[in-house]
Scaffold this motif. Structure first.
Motif, PDB file in Angstrom:
ATOM      1  N   GLY A 121       0.447  -1.151   0.126  1.00 33.61           N
ATOM      2  CA  GLY A 121       0.019   0.173   0.044  1.00 33.61           C
ATOM      3  C   GLY A 121       0.864   1.352  -0.054  1.00 33.61           C
ATOM      4  O   GLY A 121       0.637   2.104  -0.619  1.00 33.61           O
ATOM      5  N   ARG A 122       1.743   1.377   0.804  1.00 36.38           N
ATOM      6  CA  ARG A 122       2.780   2.488   0.858  1.00 36.38           C
ATOM      7  C   ARG A 122       3.623   2.534  -0.167  1.00 36.38           C
ATOM      8  O   ARG A 122       3.455   3.752  -0.959  1.00 36.38           O
ATOM      9  N   ALA A 123       3.874   1.520  -1.100  1.00 34.43           N
ATOM     10  CA  ALA A 123       4.563   1.710  -2.344  1.00 34.43           C
ATOM     11  C   ALA A 123       3.837   2.285  -3.450  1.00 34.43           C
ATOM     12  O   ALA A 123       4.161   2.846  -4.143  1.00 34.43           O
ATOM     13  N   LEU A 124       2.465   1.910  -3.426  1.00 35.74           N
ATOM     14  CA  LEU A 124       1.435   2.347  -4.558  1.00 35.74           C
ATOM     15  C   LEU A 124       1.343   3.686  -4.129  1.00 35.74           C
ATOM     16  O   LEU A 124       1.098   4.570  -5.177  1.00 35.74           O
ATOM     17  N   ASP A 125       1.172   4.249  -2.706  1.00 33.01           N
ATOM     18  CA  ASP A 125       0.999   5.501  -2.499  1.00 33.01           C
ATOM     19  C   ASP A 125       2.156   6.401  -2.812  1.00 33.01           C
ATOM     20  O   ASP A 125       2.024   7.473  -3.443  1.00 33.01           O
ATOM     21  N   LEU A 126       3.480   5.955  -2.628  1.00 35.42           N
ATOM     22  CA  LEU A 126       4.711   6.640  -3.045  1.00 35.42           C
ATOM     23  C   LEU A 126       4.645   7.008  -4.473  1.00 35.42           C
ATOM     24  O   LEU A 126       4.971   8.024  -4.992  1.00 35.42           O
ATOM     25  N   MET A 127       4.365   5.827  -5.520  1.00 41.48           N
ATOM     26  CA  MET A 127       4.077   6.139  -6.842  1.00 41.48           C
ATOM     27  C   MET A 127       3.285   7.036  -7.114  1.00 41.48           C
ATOM     28  O   MET A 127       3.639   7.823  -8.055  1.00 41.48           O
ATOM     29  N   ALA A 128       2.065   6.885  -6.569  1.00 44.08           N
ATOM     30  CA  ALA A 128       1.166   8.065  -6.948  1.00 44.08           C
ATOM     31  C   ALA A 128       1.542   9.592  -6.560  1.00 44.08           C
ATOM     32  O   ALA A 128       1.518  10.190  -7.134  1.00 44.08           O
ATOM     33  N   ARG A 129       2.054   9.516  -5.534  1.00 38.36           N
ATOM     34  CA  ARG A 129       2.963  10.891  -4.883  1.00 38.36           C
ATOM     35  C   ARG A 129       3.895  11.371  -5.819  1.00 38.36           C
ATOM     36  O   ARG A 129       3.936  12.834  -6.016  1.00 38.36           O
ATOM     37  N   LEU A 130       4.593  10.451  -6.380  1.00 44.02           N
ATOM     38  CA  LEU A 130       5.696  10.910  -7.348  1.00 44.02           C
ATOM     39  C   LEU A 130       5.154  11.052  -8.852  1.00 44.02           C
ATOM     40  O   LEU A 130       6.055  11.376  -9.947  1.00 44.02           O
ATOM     41  N   GLY A 131       3.973  10.817  -9.007  1.00 42.11           N
ATOM     42  CA  GLY A 131       3.440  10.839 -10.272  1.00 42.11           C
ATOM     43  C   GLY A 131       3.757   9.828 -11.333  1.00 42.11           C
ATOM     44  O   GLY A 131       4.121  10.014 -12.529  1.00 42.11           O
ATOM     45  N   VAL A 132       3.824   8.725 -10.489  1.00 43.56           N
ATOM     46  CA  VAL A 132       4.193   7.553 -11.522  1.00 43.56           C
ATOM     47  C   VAL A 132       2.901   6.995 -12.095  1.00 43.56           C
ATOM     48  O   VAL A 132       2.441   5.986 -11.589  1.00 43.56           O
ATOM     49  N   ASP A 133       2.687   7.474 -13.205  1.00 44.55           N
ATOM     50  CA  ASP A 133       1.352   6.936 -13.639  1.00 44.55           C
ATOM     51  C   ASP A 133       1.552   5.690 -14.525  1.00 44.55           C
ATOM     52  O   ASP A 133       1.361   5.657 -15.799  1.00 44.55           O
ATOM     53  N   LEU A 134       1.776   4.635 -13.792  1.00 43.72           N
ATOM     54  CA  LEU A 134       1.911   3.271 -14.542  1.00 43.72           C
ATOM     55  C   LEU A 134       1.044   2.180 -14.142  1.00 43.72           C
ATOM     56  O   LEU A 134       0.908   2.187 -12.866  1.00 43.72           O
ATOM     57  N   ASP A 135       0.892   1.349 -14.899  1.00 38.24           N
ATOM     58  CA  ASP A 135       0.393  -0.069 -14.291  1.00 38.24           C
ATOM     59  C   ASP A 135       1.529  -0.558 -13.472  1.00 38.24           C
ATOM     60  O   ASP A 135       2.708  -0.663 -13.980  1.00 38.24           O
ATOM     61  N   PRO A 136       1.267  -1.143 -11.927  1.00 41.81           N
ATOM     62  CA  PRO A 136       2.362  -1.360 -11.298  1.00 41.81           C
ATOM     63  C   PRO A 136       2.945  -2.905 -11.789  1.00 41.81           C
ATOM     64  O   PRO A 136       4.098  -3.085 -11.503  1.00 41.81           O
ATOM     65  N   ASP A 137       2.388  -3.401 -12.865  1.00 42.72           N
ATOM     66  CA  ASP A 137       2.827  -4.747 -13.289  1.00 42.72           C
ATOM     67  C   ASP A 137       3.738  -4.361 -14.540  1.00 42.72           C
ATOM     68  O   ASP A 137       4.398  -5.307 -15.271  1.00 42.72           O
ATOM     69  N   VAL A 138       3.837  -3.098 -14.849  1.00 43.61           N
ATOM     70  CA  VAL A 138       4.698  -2.994 -16.097  1.00 43.61           C
ATOM     71  C   VAL A 138       6.184  -3.406 -15.982  1.00 43.61           C
ATOM     72  O   VAL A 138       6.625  -3.102 -14.686  1.00 43.61           O
ATOM     73  N   LEU A 139       6.975  -3.563 -16.721  1.00 44.66           N
ATOM     74  CA  LEU A 139       8.506  -3.850 -16.645  1.00 44.66           C
ATOM     75  C   LEU A 139       9.158  -2.660 -17.079  1.00 44.66           C
ATOM     76  O   LEU A 139       8.698  -2.033 -17.749  1.00 44.66           O
ATOM     77  N   PRO A 140      10.375  -2.520 -16.321  1.00 42.74           N
ATOM     78  CA  PRO A 140      11.407  -1.357 -16.512  1.00 42.74           C
ATOM     79  C   PRO A 140      11.497  -1.134 -18.017  1.00 42.74           C
ATOM     80  O   PRO A 140      11.815  -0.008 -18.184  1.00 42.74           O
ATOM     81  N   GLY A 141      11.534  -2.220 -18.825  1.00 42.30           N
ATOM     82  CA  GLY A 141      11.881  -1.918 -20.412  1.00 42.30           C
ATOM     83  C   GLY A 141      11.035  -1.010 -21.040  1.00 42.30           C
ATOM     84  O   GLY A 141      11.307  -0.681 -22.129  1.00 42.30           O
ATOM     85  N   GLN A 142       9.599  -0.808 -20.380  1.00 39.85           N
ATOM     86  CA  GLN A 142       8.807  -0.475 -20.932  1.00 39.85           C
ATOM     87  C   GLN A 142       8.514   1.030 -20.341  1.00 39.85           C
ATOM     88  O   GLN A 142       7.364   1.914 -20.903  1.00 39.85           O
ATOM     89  N   ILE A 143       9.426   1.868 -19.741  1.00 40.79           N
ATOM     90  CA  ILE A 143       9.051   3.153 -18.954  1.00 40.79           C
ATOM     91  C   ILE A 143      10.216   4.014 -19.532  1.00 40.79           C
ATOM     92  O   ILE A 143      11.614   3.490 -19.867  1.00 40.79           O
ATOM     93  N   SER A 144      10.243   5.055 -19.275  1.00 41.53           N
ATOM     94  CA  SER A 144      11.030   6.382 -19.660  1.00 41.53           C
ATOM     95  C   SER A 144      12.276   6.384 -18.524  1.00 41.53           C
ATOM     96  O   SER A 144      11.964   5.843 -17.247  1.00 41.53           O
ATOM     97  N   GLY A 145      13.334   7.039 -18.686  1.00 36.63           N
ATOM     98  CA  GLY A 145      14.378   7.418 -17.715  1.00 36.63           C
ATOM     99  C   GLY A 145      13.781   8.152 -16.769  1.00 36.63           C
ATOM    100  O   GLY A 145      14.306   7.758 -15.391  1.00 36.63           O
TER     101      GLY A 145
END
Length: 214
Positions: A121-145
């Motif tokens: 829950g905290r991990a998902l909250d941090l991702m939201a606060r940092l503006g990481v608008d991603l599916d949590p199951d996405v792999l690193p090779g599919q995201i930007s720097g």
């Protein structure tokens, strides 16, 4: 709120005995501060981060968190303490290409021997606060720097560390990503965390609560 400062006293270190990088350095980092560590390349900023984090052992001097000598005890005991109490952010975030971005944020649980499910829950909250608008199951090779760097910040803050060490965390980021990272680090400092950022970035220096020049 944490009340223990991080202090380096008389630190000396070099990679060659005839060429010290740091010689008799004193540094005081109060709890609840964000300190910008500045200086030209080659002056020892990254080296000082690793010494203060206990990843390198000084030739002489001490590093203390409150009354605790961070270089005392066995390697295993020091590693366990770092895993439980320190967060690390690096300029080039390395994420395991085989694991989801959510697993990347939860990675500190593995080293600290904690149940990932408790901290999801905290991990998902941090991702939201940092503006990481991603599916949590996405792999690193599919995201930007920039997204990877924000994931690295989430990972560092997951366990509510006493100290965060950041080495040029915004060097490759645009203004929006930099703002998200700096806001998160300032928020951690407001909560009592000691934050030390080695940086050339004026966007961080201007908002730091203190500055140390090497």
């Amino acid at each position: 709120m944490f009340a223990e400062s991080l202090d380096g006293r008389g630190i000396g270190f070099g990679y060659r005995r005839d060429r010290p990088v740091l010689d008799g350095l004193d540094i005081h980092l109060p709890a609840g501060s964000l300190t910008a560590l500045c200086g030209r390349s080659g002056r020892g900023k990254s080296t000082l981060l690793y010494l203060l984090a206990g990843l390198l052992t000084p030739w002489r001097g001490q590093v203390r968190l409150g009354e605790r000598d961070l270089h005392a005890g066995s390697d295993a005991a020091r590693s366990a303490y770092r895993a439980a109490h320190f967060g690390f952010i690096f300029q080039d975030v390395v994420l395991d290409a085989r694991r989801s971005v959510l697993d990347a944020v939860l990675e500190p649980c593995l080293y600290a021997g904690l149940d990932k499910a408790v901290h999801t829950g905290r991990a998902l909250d941090l991702m939201a606060r940092l503006g990481v608008d991603l599916d949590p199951d996405v792999l690193p090779g599919q995201i930007s720097g920039g997204q990877a760097q924000r994931i690295g910040v989430c990972r560092a803050l997951l366990l509510g560390p006493r100290i965060v060490f950041a080495d040029e965390p915004t060097g490759n980021l645009d203004d929006d990503s930099t703002e998200a990272v700096v806001t998160a680090l300032l928020g951690a400092a407001t909560g009592g965390c000691t934050v030390l950022v080695a940086t050339h970035d004026d966007r961080i220096v201007r908002r730091a609560t203190a500055r140390v020049e090497l």
